[in-house]
Design a protein around this motif. Structure first.
Motif, short mmCIF file in Angstrom:
data_model
loop_
_atom_site.label_atom_id
_atom_site.label_comp_id
_atom_site.label_asym_id
_atom_site.label_seq_id
_atom_site.Cartn_x
_atom_site.Cartn_y
_atom_site.Cartn_z
N LEU A 1 0.83 -1.21 0.00
CA LEU A 1 0.00 0.00 0.00
C LEU A 1 0.86 1.25 0.00
O LEU A 1 0.58 2.22 -0.72
CB LEU A 1 -0.93 0.00 1.22
CG LEU A 1 -1.97 -1.12 1.33
CD1 LEU A 1 -2.89 -0.87 2.52
CD2 LEU A 1 -2.78 -1.26 0.07
N THR A 2 1.91 1.24 0.80
CA THR A 2 2.80 2.40 0.89
C THR A 2 3.47 2.66 -0.46
O THR A 2 3.52 3.80 -0.94
CB THR A 2 3.86 2.18 1.97
OG1 THR A 2 3.21 2.03 3.25
CG2 THR A 2 4.82 3.36 2.04
N LYS A 3 4.00 1.61 -1.08
CA LYS A 3 4.73 1.78 -2.34
C LYS A 3 3.82 2.18 -3.50
O LYS A 3 4.28 2.83 -4.45
CB LYS A 3 5.50 0.50 -2.66
CG LYS A 3 6.66 0.24 -1.71
CD LYS A 3 7.44 -1.01 -2.06
CE LYS A 3 8.61 -1.21 -1.10
NZ LYS A 3 9.42 -2.41 -1.42
N LEU A 4 2.57 1.78 -3.43
CA LEU A 4 1.63 2.15 -4.49
C LEU A 4 0.86 3.42 -4.14
O LEU A 4 0.02 3.87 -4.92
CB LEU A 4 0.64 1.01 -4.75
CG LEU A 4 1.22 -0.29 -5.32
CD1 LEU A 4 0.10 -1.30 -5.58
CD2 LEU A 4 2.01 -0.04 -6.60
N ASP A 5 1.15 3.99 -2.97
CA ASP A 5 0.46 5.19 -2.49
C ASP A 5 -1.06 4.95 -2.44
O ASP A 5 -1.85 5.77 -2.90
CB ASP A 5 0.77 6.40 -3.37
CG ASP A 5 0.35 7.72 -2.72
OD1 ASP A 5 0.23 7.76 -1.48
OD2 ASP A 5 0.14 8.70 -3.46
N ALA A 6 -1.42 3.80 -1.89
CA ALA A 6 -2.83 3.41 -1.78
C ALA A 6 -3.25 3.41 -0.32
O ALA A 6 -2.44 3.17 0.57
CB ALA A 6 -3.05 2.03 -2.40
N HIS A 7 -4.54 3.64 -0.09
CA HIS A 7 -5.06 3.69 1.28
C HIS A 7 -5.84 2.43 1.66
O HIS A 7 -6.25 2.29 2.80
CB HIS A 7 -5.94 4.93 1.46
CG HIS A 7 -5.21 6.22 1.24
ND1 HIS A 7 -5.16 6.84 0.01
CD2 HIS A 7 -4.48 6.98 2.08
CE1 HIS A 7 -4.44 7.95 0.11
NE2 HIS A 7 -4.02 8.06 1.34
N SER A 8 -6.07 1.56 0.70
CA SER A 8 -6.80 0.33 0.97
C SER A 8 -6.38 -0.72 -0.05
O SER A 8 -5.75 -0.41 -1.06
CB SER A 8 -8.31 0.56 0.87
OG SER A 8 -8.68 0.82 -0.47
N LYS A 9 -6.76 -1.96 0.21
CA LYS A 9 -6.44 -3.03 -0.73
C LYS A 9 -7.11 -2.80 -2.08
O LYS A 9 -6.50 -3.01 -3.13
CB LYS A 9 -6.88 -4.38 -0.16
CG LYS A 9 -6.02 -4.91 0.97
CD LYS A 9 -6.55 -6.27 1.39
CE LYS A 9 -5.74 -6.87 2.51
NZ LYS A 9 -6.27 -8.18 2.94
N LEU A 10 -8.37 -2.38 -2.06
CA LEU A 10 -9.05 -2.18 -3.33
C LEU A 10 -8.45 -1.02 -4.11
O LEU A 10 -8.39 -1.07 -5.34
CB LEU A 10 -10.55 -1.95 -3.10
CG LEU A 10 -11.41 -3.22 -3.13
CD1 LEU A 10 -12.87 -2.89 -2.93
CD2 LEU A 10 -11.23 -3.99 -4.42
N GLU A 11 -8.01 0.01 -3.42
CA GLU A 11 -7.34 1.10 -4.12
C GLU A 11 -6.03 0.60 -4.73
O GLU A 11 -5.65 0.97 -5.84
CB GLU A 11 -7.06 2.27 -3.19
CG GLU A 11 -6.50 3.49 -3.92
CD GLU A 11 -6.27 4.68 -3.01
OE1 GLU A 11 -5.81 5.72 -3.52
OE2 GLU A 11 -6.52 4.58 -1.80
#
Length: 205
Positions: free
Chosen positions: A180-190
């Protein structure tokens, strides 16, 4: 839990099935407007939301629910199986996506997964997220993190990923957080939505 579906019989039958498992259904709504009023009044833990609704549907419905109750999770339950519907729902912050071709038991399992903080996605639409890869995104994922991302994209829970990779659930959680951190995402679905846009999901599962 709030059910939102414009087919009254379907909504009532699903409500009965969910109630039989011990879950509390606070209401069944047929329109997005009624659903938003009910969300504001009851603050349900989860909204099971149909994609096609009178005067409001799809990603707009997910976003509207999230605006009214940021802490409420949204599981989209729909007959629509197009990649665009899934992509838009994930981009809007949907917490899970399951199609109506699945059994009631599968829908109940998806509801339970969302309530546990997981992000279920129907395997029959997950394959539609495969695309061309953009090397600049996800290039810093380790081999294990990339493997975890593939399993998230396949709809596996943390426990299932742990069993698949033969590692502990805590280790899976750590890998998921780094993804999540490396993809700059806040959730699994994001994370799945970002991975789909940049072709990070393989077609071999």
């Amino acid at each position: 839990m709030l059910l939102v579906d414009d087919h009254q019989i379907f909504g009532e039958l699903l409500g009965e099935a969910l109630t039989a498992t011990g879950m509390e259904v606070v209401g069944i709504c047929g329109t997005l407007a009624d659903a938003l009023d009910a969300v504001a009044e009851t603050r349900p833990d989860i909204v099971v939301l149909d994609h096609n609704l009178p005067a409001g549907s799809g990603a707009g419905g997910v976003a509207a629910v999230k605006r009214h109750a940021p802490g409420t999770r949204v599981l989209m339950l729909t007959a629509a199986e197009q990649r665009s519907v899934l992509q838009e729902a994930m981009d809007a912050g949907c917490d899970g996506f399951v199609t109506k071709r699945h059994s009631v038991a599968d829908v109940i399992a998806a509801v339970e997964a969302v309530l546990r903080g997981e992000t279920p996605i129907s395997s029959d639409v997950a394959g539609g997220l495969i695309g061309r890869r953009t090397p600049s995104v996800g290039g810093d994922l380790t081999r294990r993190e990339a493997a975890v991302l593939q399993l998230i994209g396949a709809g596996l829970s943390n426990h299932d990923i742990a069993a698949e990779l033969r590692i502990s659930v805590n280790t899976v959680r750590n890998h998921v957080q780094r993804v999540l951190t490396k993809l700059d995402a806040h959730s699994k679905l994001e994370a799945i939505a970002i991975a789909a846009r940049h072709g990070l999901l393989r077609a071999d599962r």
